[in-house]
Every structure is written in C-alpha cells, then in structure tokens.
Design a protein around this motif. Structure first.
Motif, PDB file in Angstrom:
ATOM      1  N   GLU A   1       0.861  -1.183   0.000  1.00 24.17           N
ATOM      2  CA  GLU A   1       0.000   0.000   0.000  1.00 24.17           C
ATOM      3  C   GLU A   1       0.904   1.242   0.000  1.00 24.17           C
ATOM      4  O   GLU A   1       1.792   1.373   0.845  1.00 24.17           O
ATOM      5  N   VAL A   2       0.678   2.122  -0.934  1.00 25.58           N
ATOM      6  CA  VAL A   2       1.458   3.356  -1.015  1.00 25.58           C
ATOM      7  C   VAL A   2       0.906   4.371  -0.014  1.00 25.58           C
ATOM      8  O   VAL A   2      -0.302   4.640   0.013  1.00 25.58           O
ATOM      9  N   ILE A   3       1.785   4.928   0.817  1.00 23.97           N
ATOM     10  CA  ILE A   3       1.405   5.980   1.758  1.00 23.97           C
ATOM     11  C   ILE A   3       2.168   7.240   1.372  1.00 23.97           C
ATOM     12  O   ILE A   3       3.404   7.287   1.458  1.00 23.97           O
ATOM     13  N   GLU A   4       1.461   8.242   0.958  1.00 25.39           N
ATOM     14  CA  GLU A   4       2.074   9.483   0.478  1.00 25.39           C
ATOM     15  C   GLU A   4       2.989  10.106   1.526  1.00 25.39           C
ATOM     16  O   GLU A   4       4.052  10.642   1.206  1.00 25.39           O
ATOM     17  N   ASP A   5       2.606  10.026   2.799  1.00 26.84           N
ATOM     18  CA  ASP A   5       3.391  10.663   3.862  1.00 26.84           C
ATOM     19  C   ASP A   5       4.686   9.931   4.173  1.00 26.84           C
ATOM     20  O   ASP A   5       5.476  10.408   4.998  1.00 26.84           O
ATOM     21  N   LEU A   6       4.955   8.801   3.518  1.00 30.90           N
ATOM     22  CA  LEU A   6       6.237   8.113   3.677  1.00 30.90           C
ATOM     23  C   LEU A   6       7.295   8.637   2.699  1.00 30.90           C
ATOM     24  O   LEU A   6       8.414   8.126   2.678  1.00 30.90           O
ATOM     25  N   ARG A   7       6.957   9.660   1.923  1.00 32.16           N
ATOM     26  CA  ARG A   7       7.964  10.247   1.024  1.00 32.16           C
ATOM     27  C   ARG A   7       9.075  10.891   1.850  1.00 32.16           C
ATOM     28  O   ARG A   7       8.909  11.137   3.043  1.00 32.16           O
ATOM     29  N   GLU A   8      10.187  11.170   1.196  1.00 31.42           N
ATOM     30  CA  GLU A   8      11.317  11.775   1.893  1.00 31.42           C
ATOM     31  C   GLU A   8      10.983  13.213   2.306  1.00 31.42           C
ATOM     32  O   GLU A   8       9.982  13.788   1.870  1.00 31.42           O
ATOM     33  N   ILE A   9      11.824  13.786   3.154  1.00 32.04           N
ATOM     34  CA  ILE A   9      11.623  15.140   3.652  1.00 32.04           C
ATOM     35  C   ILE A   9      11.413  16.124   2.497  1.00 32.04           C
ATOM     36  O   ILE A   9      12.060  16.038   1.458  1.00 32.04           O
ATOM     37  N   ASP A  10      10.465  17.035   2.672  1.00 28.91           N
ATOM     38  CA  ASP A  10      10.189  18.057   1.659  1.00 28.91           C
ATOM     39  C   ASP A  10      11.123  19.248   1.873  1.00 28.91           C
ATOM     40  O   ASP A  10      11.102  19.876   2.939  1.00 28.91           O
ATOM     41  N   LEU A  11      11.931  19.553   0.852  1.00 31.46           N
ATOM     42  CA  LEU A  11      12.858  20.680   0.949  1.00 31.46           C
ATOM     43  C   LEU A  11      12.521  21.792  -0.047  1.00 31.46           C
ATOM     44  O   LEU A  11      13.343  22.671  -0.303  1.00 31.46           O
ATOM     45  N   TYR A  12      11.338  21.726  -0.618  1.00 30.77           N
ATOM     46  CA  TYR A  12      10.760  22.810  -1.397  1.00 30.77           C
ATOM     47  C   TYR A  12      11.726  23.396  -2.420  1.00 30.77           C
ATOM     48  O   TYR A  12      12.123  22.705  -3.344  1.00 30.77           O
ATOM     49  N   GLU A  13      12.111  24.674  -2.260  1.00 29.20           N
ATOM     50  CA  GLU A  13      12.909  25.344  -3.299  1.00 29.20           C
ATOM     51  C   GLU A  13      14.297  24.731  -3.475  1.00 29.20           C
ATOM     52  O   GLU A  13      14.967  24.993  -4.469  1.00 29.20           O
ATOM     53  N   TRP A  14      14.726  23.888  -2.543  1.00 26.59           N
ATOM     54  CA  TRP A  14      16.029  23.239  -2.679  1.00 26.59           C
ATOM     55  C   TRP A  14      15.961  21.977  -3.544  1.00 26.59           C
ATOM     56  O   TRP A  14      16.994  21.500  -4.003  1.00 26.59           O
TER      57      TRP A  14
ATOM     58  N   GLY B   1      15.894  19.327  -6.321  1.00 31.10           N
ATOM     59  CA  GLY B   1      16.427  19.344  -7.675  1.00 31.10           C
ATOM     60  C   GLY B   1      17.735  20.100  -7.804  1.00 31.10           C
ATOM     61  O   GLY B   1      18.356  20.086  -8.873  1.00 31.10           O
ATOM     62  N   MET B   2      18.171  20.750  -6.714  1.00 27.90           N
ATOM     63  CA  MET B   2      19.419  21.502  -6.753  1.00 27.90           C
ATOM     64  C   MET B   2      20.591  20.633  -6.290  1.00 27.90           C
ATOM     65  O   MET B   2      20.412  19.718  -5.482  1.00 27.90           O
TER      66      MET B   2
END
Length: 226
Positions: A30-43, A45-46
């Motif tokens: 079961e995929v749980i969206e909140d198990l994604r890695e930490i959100d670093l927003y504007e950072w 892809g850098m």
C-alpha cells in the motif's frame, strides 16, 4: 505474513522489487504518500554545492544542531513537517493494526487469536528517522542522530493502544540487541544518540552496539536501497 507499506517514490518501490527478486514473498504494498522523503521545497532538484552557494546561512542551519528551528526562506519548517507526517503515519498504522486484531480476535472455536500484526515499511532515511524517533518518544532534536544507511533496517515493537513503542533494535547493516523503551528512557536515549553522533554513529561498531532493543506485534522499517 504482514502488510507492506511503501513510499510513493520510485527508489523505495525498487527496493521492494529487489526484496521480492531475492525470493521473499510479500503481500501487495500500500502506497502511503506521507512516507515520502523530507520536503525541501525550493532546494529540491538543486545540487548540494549550489544550495551552499545560494543559501549559505540557511544551509548552515540545515546542518546545525537545532533541527526543529530549521526554516527555509519560503517559510516551511521541513523537519517539523517531517515529524508531523511520521505521527500521522503511526496513527494510520495503529488504526490498521487495531482493525486487524479485531478481525482476528477469536478463532472458529471462540478462542483468542494468537496472531500479532506485523508490517514492513519501505521508505527513506529522513522519514524513517522521524518514524523511529516518534515511536520511542523523541522529538525533532534527534534528527540525524539515528540515521539509516542505504538498506538500513530497524524493527519496532509497538502494541496498538499504547502511547509509544515497547522495544526497538537495528537489524541491518549490524544487528543489535533489543532496547526496551519507556518515557523515562527518552533523555538517556538522546544522550546515547548525541554520543554516537560525536563518534560517527552508523559507521563504528562501538556506536552501533549501543543502539539496542525488544516486544509484541512487530513493525519492521526498511530504508531505501538505491
């Protein structure tokens, strides 16, 4: 057999595929969206060096010791958000476990069932740190003090309905003994984590050997491998 939960990110799903290719039979994940890695927003892809160059002061806070107060220029507090997501996932998992235990509460003769719900989570270093720390009653200040290496795996035993996990241990890369958890141990656990961080926890055998744990209705947390 137990339920399998996975991050929506591709590398976590690839980890599960590798486990299955090794001959382990797993239930559908079961995929749980909140198990994604930490959100670093504007950072996101850098490159790290570009972040250092463009956001030198904020980057120093990111690498500093006051994790709870780390704030991006755009406004979010990523580590606070990570801990909040971990607590949300635990709430969901506890509801699932209680539901399973009610469904299996007795056998055909009316005797109490002996099945303990077990789950496998496959996700990422940051969110697994938050999952482990929230399970044993530790706040955002322990970010980076219980880091999961690639393929790192910990086992947590948390009886549904109880305020925190009973026991936990490292399984991979180095198996530890069980560590019993209670509220009074939280400060001691943080001190051990601080000492391990100073000695390079996650790399030295001495640091790993101090991370210990044990209990009833297991939850294994499997870090991403790629």
């Amino acid at each position: 057999e137990g339920q399998v939960y996975v991050s929506p990110l591709t590398r976590a799903r690839q980890t599960l595929e590798l486990v299955e290719e090794s001959g382990r039979k797993l239930n559908p994940a079961e995929v749980i969206e909140d198990l994604r890695e930490i959100d670093l927003y504007e950072w996101e892809g850098m490159l790290k060096q570009d972040i250092k160059d463009q956001f030198p002061e904020v980057y120093q806070k990111w690498r500093g010791n006051d994790a709870k107060e780390f704030k991006l220029d755009s406004g979010p507090y990523p580590i606070r958000e990570l801990w909040a997501r971990a607590e949300k996932v635990w709430t969901y998992l506890m509801k699932q476990a209680l539901s399973d235990s009610e469904d299996d509460s007795s056998d055909s003769q009316g005797e109490p069932a002996k099945r303990s719900p077990t789950a496998l989570l496959t996700a990422h270093n940051g969110v697994h740190q938050a999952m482990l720390c929230t399970a044993i009653g530790m706040n955002e200040d322990c970010f980076r003090k219980f880091e999961f290496p690639n393929c790192g795996m910990a086992e947590i035993i948390w009886v549904p309905g109880e305020p925190m996990a009973r026991q936990w241990r490292w399984i991979y890369p180095t198996e530890s003994s069980w560590h019993v958890v209670n509220a009074e141990d939280a400060n001691e656990e943080m001190q051990i984590a601080d000492q391990d961080a100073c000695e390079g926890a996650g790399s030295g055998d001495a640091a790993k050997s101090r991370r210990k744990s044990e209990s009833d209705g297991n939850l294994a947390i499997d870090s991403d491998a790629l």
